[in-house]
Scaffold this motif. Structure first.
Motif, PDB file in Angstrom:
ATOM      1  N   VAL A  20       0.836  -1.202   0.000  1.00  0.00           N
ATOM      2  CA  VAL A  20       0.000   0.000   0.000  1.00  0.00           C
ATOM      3  C   VAL A  20       0.874   1.257   0.000  1.00  0.00           C
ATOM      4  N   ILE A  21       1.902   1.273   0.800  1.00  0.00           N
ATOM      5  CA  ILE A  21       2.801   2.429   0.850  1.00  0.00           C
ATOM      6  C   ILE A  21       3.468   2.650  -0.504  1.00  0.00           C
ATOM      7  N   ALA A  22       3.900   1.570  -1.156  1.00  0.00           N
ATOM      8  CA  ALA A  22       4.532   1.688  -2.471  1.00  0.00           C
ATOM      9  C   ALA A  22       3.550   2.232  -3.509  1.00  0.00           C
ATOM     10  N   LEU A  23       2.305   1.785  -3.472  1.00  0.00           N
ATOM     11  CA  LEU A  23       1.301   2.273  -4.416  1.00  0.00           C
ATOM     12  C   LEU A  23       0.903   3.720  -4.125  1.00  0.00           C
ATOM     13  N   GLN A  24       0.863   4.091  -2.866  1.00  0.00           N
ATOM     14  CA  GLN A  24       0.572   5.484  -2.522  1.00  0.00           C
ATOM     15  C   GLN A  24       1.660   6.406  -3.065  1.00  0.00           C
ATOM     16  N   ALA A  25       2.892   5.944  -3.039  1.00  0.00           N
ATOM     17  CA  ALA A  25       4.002   6.735  -3.579  1.00  0.00           C
ATOM     18  C   ALA A  25       3.869   6.919  -5.090  1.00  0.00           C
ATOM     19  N   LYS A  26       3.120   6.039  -5.749  1.00  0.00           N
ATOM     20  CA  LYS A  26       2.886   6.147  -7.197  1.00  0.00           C
ATOM     21  C   LYS A  26       1.620   6.939  -7.518  1.00  0.00           C
ATOM     22  N   GLY A  27       0.997   7.535  -6.501  1.00  0.00           N
ATOM     23  CA  GLY A  27      -0.137   8.400  -6.747  1.00  0.00           C
ATOM     24  C   GLY A  27      -1.497   7.834  -6.405  1.00  0.00           C
ATOM     25  N   TYR A  28      -1.561   6.614  -5.913  1.00  0.00           N
ATOM     26  CA  TYR A  28      -2.840   6.009  -5.535  1.00  0.00           C
ATOM     27  C   TYR A  28      -3.148   6.384  -4.087  1.00  0.00           C
ATOM     28  N   GLY A  29      -3.590   7.624  -3.906  1.00  0.00           N
ATOM     29  CA  GLY A  29      -3.667   8.198  -2.571  1.00  0.00           C
ATOM     30  C   GLY A  29      -4.999   8.129  -1.862  1.00  0.00           C
ATOM     31  N   VAL A  30      -6.071   7.708  -2.544  1.00  0.00           N
ATOM     32  CA  VAL A  30      -7.367   7.650  -1.873  1.00  0.00           C
ATOM     33  C   VAL A  30      -7.779   6.196  -1.667  1.00  0.00           C
ATOM     34  N   ASP A  31      -8.763   6.007  -0.818  1.00  0.00           N
ATOM     35  CA  ASP A  31      -9.238   4.663  -0.487  1.00  0.00           C
ATOM     36  C   ASP A  31     -10.658   4.476  -1.009  1.00  0.00           C
ATOM     37  N   PHE A  32     -10.930   3.285  -1.490  1.00  0.00           N
ATOM     38  CA  PHE A  32     -12.265   2.950  -1.965  1.00  0.00           C
ATOM     39  C   PHE A  32     -12.816   1.782  -1.168  1.00  0.00           C
ATOM     40  N   PHE A  33     -14.137   1.781  -0.996  1.00  0.00           N
ATOM     41  CA  PHE A  33     -14.820   0.601  -0.491  1.00  0.00           C
ATOM     42  C   PHE A  33     -15.987   0.320  -1.422  1.00  0.00           C
ATOM     43  N   MET A  34     -16.522  -0.880  -1.328  1.00  0.00           N
ATOM     44  CA  MET A  34     -17.507  -1.314  -2.295  1.00  0.00           C
ATOM     45  C   MET A  34     -18.814  -1.686  -1.614  1.00  0.00           C
ATOM     46  N   ILE A  35     -19.908  -1.205  -2.208  1.00  0.00           N
ATOM     47  CA  ILE A  35     -21.249  -1.604  -1.791  1.00  0.00           C
ATOM     48  C   ILE A  35     -21.980  -2.021  -3.055  1.00  0.00           C
ATOM     49  N   GLY A  36     -22.337  -3.291  -3.142  1.00  0.00           N
ATOM     50  CA  GLY A  36     -22.965  -3.800  -4.358  1.00  0.00           C
ATOM     51  C   GLY A  36     -22.002  -3.680  -5.521  1.00  0.00           C
ATOM     52  N   ARG A  37     -22.413  -3.000  -6.584  1.00  0.00           N
ATOM     53  CA  ARG A  37     -21.538  -2.755  -7.741  1.00  0.00           C
ATOM     54  C   ARG A  37     -21.131  -1.285  -7.808  1.00  0.00           C
ATOM     55  N   GLN A  38     -21.062  -0.624  -6.652  1.00  0.00           N
ATOM     56  CA  GLN A  38     -20.642   0.770  -6.546  1.00  0.00           C
ATOM     57  C   GLN A  38     -19.355   0.844  -5.731  1.00  0.00           C
ATOM     58  N   MET A  39     -18.413   1.649  -6.190  1.00  0.00           N
ATOM     59  CA  MET A  39     -17.213   1.962  -5.420  1.00  0.00           C
ATOM     60  C   MET A  39     -17.403   3.364  -4.857  1.00  0.00           C
ATOM     61  N   ILE A  40     -17.055   3.529  -3.607  1.00  0.00           N
ATOM     62  CA  ILE A  40     -17.186   4.823  -2.941  1.00  0.00           C
ATOM     63  C   ILE A  40     -15.815   5.244  -2.440  1.00  0.00           C
ATOM     64  N   CYS A  41     -15.429   6.456  -2.774  1.00  0.00           N
ATOM     65  CA  CYS A  41     -14.160   7.017  -2.317  1.00  0.00           C
ATOM     66  C   CYS A  41     -14.370   7.536  -0.896  1.00  0.00           C
ATOM     67  N   THR A  42     -13.577   7.078   0.032  1.00  0.00           N
ATOM     68  CA  THR A  42     -13.763   7.479   1.425  1.00  0.00           C
ATOM     69  C   THR A  42     -13.395   8.937   1.667  1.00  0.00           C
ATOM     70  N   GLN A  43     -12.476   9.485   0.889  1.00  0.00           N
ATOM     71  CA  GLN A  43     -12.052  10.866   1.108  1.00  0.00           C
ATOM     72  C   GLN A  43     -13.043  11.871   0.510  1.00  0.00           C
ATOM     73  N   SER A  44     -13.525  11.623  -0.706  1.00  0.00           N
ATOM     74  CA  SER A  44     -14.407  12.592  -1.368  1.00  0.00           C
ATOM     75  C   SER A  44     -15.881  12.232  -1.255  1.00  0.00           C
ATOM     76  N   ASN A  45     -16.160  11.005  -0.821  1.00  0.00           N
ATOM     77  CA  ASN A  45     -17.533  10.501  -0.707  1.00  0.00           C
ATOM     78  C   ASN A  45     -18.219  10.358  -2.062  1.00  0.00           C
ATOM     79  N   CYS A  46     -17.456  10.386  -3.156  1.00  0.00           N
ATOM     80  CA  CYS A  46     -18.018  10.205  -4.497  1.00  0.00           C
ATOM     81  C   CYS A  46     -18.300   8.733  -4.741  1.00  0.00           C
ATOM     82  N   GLU A  47     -19.411   8.474  -5.412  1.00  0.00           N
ATOM     83  CA  GLU A  47     -19.792   7.104  -5.766  1.00  0.00           C
ATOM     84  C   GLU A  47     -19.596   6.901  -7.257  1.00  0.00           C
ATOM     85  N   PHE A  48     -19.085   5.721  -7.605  1.00  0.00           N
ATOM     86  CA  PHE A  48     -18.845   5.376  -9.000  1.00  0.00           C
ATOM     87  C   PHE A  48     -19.386   3.975  -9.269  1.00  0.00           C
TER      88      PHE A  48
END
Length: 97
Positions: A20-48
């Motif tokens: 995770v630390i190595a990927l964050q250093a490459k720019g993957y800085g936010v966290d996602f969780f999944m509900i059903g077939r939706q991904m939600i960004c924990t930092q921005s609260n955006c749903e995709f």
């Protein structure tokens, strides 16, 4: 809750943490969780919806706390959100019939 001790220090899911630390250093800085077939960004609260994201499995690591393997995914949205999703199953945005 069990912890692994090495040289007197508490060690907690070292393989997952290192990746995770190595990927964050490459720019993957936010966290996602999944509900059903939706991904939600924990930092921005955006749903995709999963089918509009670029989701790739990049690693598998053993979760010592839960005693199971976890899959580490990179997640990218069209508007530039780049983050990580860690789950017990492989998630793809490909629908199969």
């Amino acid at each position: 809750m069990k912890y692994i001790y090495k040289n007197g220090a508490r060690k907690f899911n070292g393989a997952i943490t290192r990746r995770v630390i190595a990927l964050q250093a490459k720019g993957y800085g936010v966290d996602f969780f999944m509900i059903g077939r939706q991904m939600i960004c924990t930092q921005s609260n955006c749903e995709f919806p999963v089918d509009v994201l670029d989701i790739r499995v990049v690693d598998q690591a053993y979760d010592r706390l839960n005693k199971c393997y976890k899959y580490i995914h990179t997640v990218e949205s069209a508007d530039g959100e780049k983050g990580l999703f860690i789950g017990e199953t492989i998630v793809t945005n490909v629908w199969t019939c």
